[in-house]
Write an enzyme that holds these catalytic residues in place. Structure first.
Site, PDB file in Angstrom:
ATOM      1  N   SER A   1       0.837  -1.197   0.000  1.00 32.48           N
ATOM      2  CA  SER A   1       0.000   0.000   0.000  1.00 32.48           C
ATOM      3  C   SER A   1       0.875   1.251   0.000  1.00 32.48           C
ATOM      4  CB  SER A   1      -0.876  -0.034   1.257  1.00 32.48           C
ATOM      5  OG  SER A   1      -1.012   1.244   1.806  1.00 32.48           O
ATOM      6  N   LYS A   2       0.327   2.327  -0.558  1.00 31.57           N
ATOM      7  CA  LYS A   2       1.119   3.557  -0.556  1.00 31.57           C
ATOM      8  C   LYS A   2       1.241   4.127   0.860  1.00 31.57           C
ATOM      9  CE  LYS A   2      -2.769   6.405  -1.959  1.00 31.57           C
ATOM     10  NZ  LYS A   2      -3.370   7.224  -2.980  1.00 31.57           N
ATOM     11  N   ARG A   3       0.470   3.563   1.770  1.00 32.67           N
ATOM     12  CA  ARG A   3       0.578   3.986   3.176  1.00 32.67           C
ATOM     13  C   ARG A   3       1.408   2.993   3.988  1.00 32.67           C
ATOM     14  NH1 ARG A   3      -4.545   4.928   1.651  1.00 32.67           N
ATOM     15  NH2 ARG A   3      -4.974   7.127   1.280  1.00 32.67           N
ATOM     16  N   ASP A   4       2.196   2.187   3.313  1.00 33.63           N
ATOM     17  CA  ASP A   4       3.044   1.184   3.968  1.00 33.63           C
ATOM     18  C   ASP A   4       3.869   1.812   5.086  1.00 33.63           C
ATOM     19  OD1 ASP A   4       4.401  -1.570   3.738  1.00 33.63           O
ATOM     20  OD2 ASP A   4       6.083  -0.167   3.683  1.00 33.63           O
TER      21      ASP A   4
ATOM     22  N   TYR B   1       3.494  12.309   1.461  1.00 34.66           N
ATOM     23  CA  TYR B   1       4.310  11.091   1.414  1.00 34.66           C
ATOM     24  C   TYR B   1       5.754  11.489   1.157  1.00 34.66           C
ATOM     25  CZ  TYR B   1      -0.269   9.002   0.567  1.00 34.66           C
ATOM     26  OH  TYR B   1      -1.569   8.627   0.671  1.00 34.66           O
TER      27      TYR B   1
END
Ligand code: GLU
Length: 521
Positions: A269-272, A292
């Site tokens: 996920s881009k929120r990793d 980010y």
């Protein structure tokens, strides 16, 4: 197909920051294009105006530039013979409407006048009837308001009155759709699973499904490389090519494997939260307010980022891990791209950066270190900084760690590792430090070799094992228990500084109190 020029496009939608999965798609396309002496194109797929995000296009361009995988044709890269390369501008050429009309005329597409309420009602009806995947298709369209169910006169009237409508693909019932993917081989899907995709929206804009096909045809694209998430819509695309009678113009397809979380459980996920960036550059999404961090701003080298990405799903068939971009171009093939998902490895990502850091010359590293020093108000000679880089780079993954691990080269320590002092500082070792200071004062040349010999001789003369005083000596010089090769550090600090630091340390640490250690000041 045989004689086609190799032309690959990277076709992102400017709906947000381009994350590393997107960069990998661009990279694989770039590598293949370059390997075959072909073109690499950047096309901006901005037909969905509701999802347009300011700054996204610029972000895409800057990211490709930073990664060193620059298109030779397309938005932001000087355009080229197939301009314009933004779909919103290409709409003006009338090409999308032309192809849509062609499909209508040949009976493979139809007008649909359903309102959103009617579509909702359809979905509810199908759900109530326990239809697993409610969709507008060969069955459900029979109960909807479209040019297949309405009389010709009515359709004409609705069109003449400019009644809002879309154009949909007329997908046949129960037909086999077969297509080939360079990575996955032959794929067969029954058309019953394929919905009647909207091709042209009520605002006259094409959907992605129609627009990318028209553009791939018009731009003579030879290979379409994209993420696995597009695989389910591929059957619709195959039908569109077939109905347009342009199957020969269809690019070869390659759907890349997903990038998975480290534990292999699900898509990355881009929120990793692994602490490793998911985006090439810092990205701030104005719409959501989310920010980010980027690889660039986190101190990664673009070469390391690209090298790591290349091996996420592709393998060279050998044990080689370090590849320059040029070597990747030579080695790359779609045959060696895996079908199954590729696990992201944060530690390995840092390891790649470390390898590239070690490959840099001390001069290059010094250039990167200077801004950090400037930030700390440190003024230092070029040569000295280069030498510091040479010593501290062995243990670092990032240039930013040079300061953390080597600030004492520039500022004498004022605190000393309490554990080492507690363990090692006593009358005998304090004495040793004093004696070695005097010995050093008498040295004419102050190299690593000589200081080490003098140090050992002094220890021996005092009946102390070098191991007993080595770390203590280091702490007196740097304040910390670990660091680069000790006597290299001594040589670099130089005689005056070393003597001064040893004297200062001795005065800080005295009077010693055996056992209890001395609190760092
Ligand atoms: N615009 C699509 C995307 O954002 C491109 C997919 C394709 O390459 O066909 O991913």
């Amino acid at each position: 197909m045989e004689n086609r020029r190799v032309r690959l496009r990277f076709a992102p939608s400017p709906t947000g920051g381009l994350h590393m999965g997107g960069i990998r798609t661009a990279l694989f396309s770039y590598l293949f294009a370059k390997k075959h002496g072909g073109d690499f194109i950047l096309r901006i797929e901005d037909t969905d105006q509701t999802r347009y995000v300011n700054g996204a296009e610029e972000y895409i361009i800057n990211s490709l530039k930073w990664c060193g995988i620059e298109p030779n044709e397309g938005v932001g890269f000087g355009d080229g013979p197939y301009a314009p390369y933004r779909q919103s501008e290409r709409k003006e050429l009338g090409i999308y409407a032309k192809y849509a009309k062609q499909l209508i005329d040949s009976g493979h597409a139809y007008y649909a006048f359903d309102t959103s309420e009617e579509l909702d009602a359809m979905r509810k009806r199908l759900e109530a009837a326990k239809v697993a995947a409610p969709q507008y298709n060969s069955v459900s369209r029979q109960n909807m308001r479209n040019s297949l169910t309405l009389s010709e006169d009515e359709v004409k009237k609705l069109l003449a009155e400019n009644t809002p409508h879309v154009i949909r693909l007329k997908v046949p019932r129960n037909e086999e759709v077969r297509f080939h993917d360079i990575i996955r081989g032959w794929i067969v899907v029954n058309s019953t699973q394929v919905d009647d995709k909207v091709l042209l929206k009520s605002d006259g804009m094409p959907t992605y499904h129609l627009a990318h096909i028209v553009d791939d045809i018009e731009m003579e694209v030879s290979h379409a490389v994209r993420g696995e998430e597009w695989l389910p819509s591929a059957p619709s695309h195959i039908l569109i090519y077939k109905y347009l009678g342009l199957e020969e113009k269809m690019p070869l397809l390659a759907h890349l494997p997903l990038i998975l979380k480290t534990d292999g459980n699900g898509k990355l996920s881009k929120r990793d939260k692994s602490g490793i960036p998911m985006f090439p550059l810092n990205w701030h999404d104005e719409r959501t307010g989310e920010s980010y961090v980027g690889y660039r701003e986190s101190g990664f080298f673009p070469e390391a980022f690209i090298n790591m990405l290349a091996l996420l799903g592709w393998n060279p068939g050998t044990t080689q891990e370090i590849f320059s971009l040029e070597e990747l171009v030579q080695a790359f093939s779609f045959e060696r791209v895996n079908k199954s998902g590729a696990k992201f490895d944060p530690e390995k990502t840092k390891w790649f950066n470390q390898q590239y850091l070690r490959m840099k010359s001390d001069k290059e590293l010094a250039e990167l270190f200077f801004p950090i020093l400037k930030d700390k108000n440190i003024v230092a000679e070029q040569k000295f900084v280069e030498e510091v880089c040479r010593l501290v780079k062995e243990k670092a993954h990032f240039v930013s760690e040079f300061w953390v691990g080597g600030s004492y080269f520039f500022i004498a320590p004022t605190t000393f590792d309490a554990d080492v002092i507690k363990k090692r500082w006593n009358e005998q070792t304090a004495n040793f430090i004093k004696t070695v200071t005097e010995t050093f004062k008498g040295l004419n040349t102050f190299t690593a070799l000589e200081t080490e010999a003098a140090f050992k001789a002094t220890a021996e003369a005092q009946g102390i094992g070098a191991g007993q005083v080595m770390q203590l000596f280091r702490v007196c010089l740097s304040g910390v228990g670990g660091g680069p090769m000790l006597f290299e550090m001594v040589e670099l600090l130089g005689k005056d500084e070393v003597v001064k630091r040893l004297e200062t340390a001795a005065s800080y640490l005295n009077p010693f109190s055996n056992g209890e250690g001395v609190k760092p000041s």
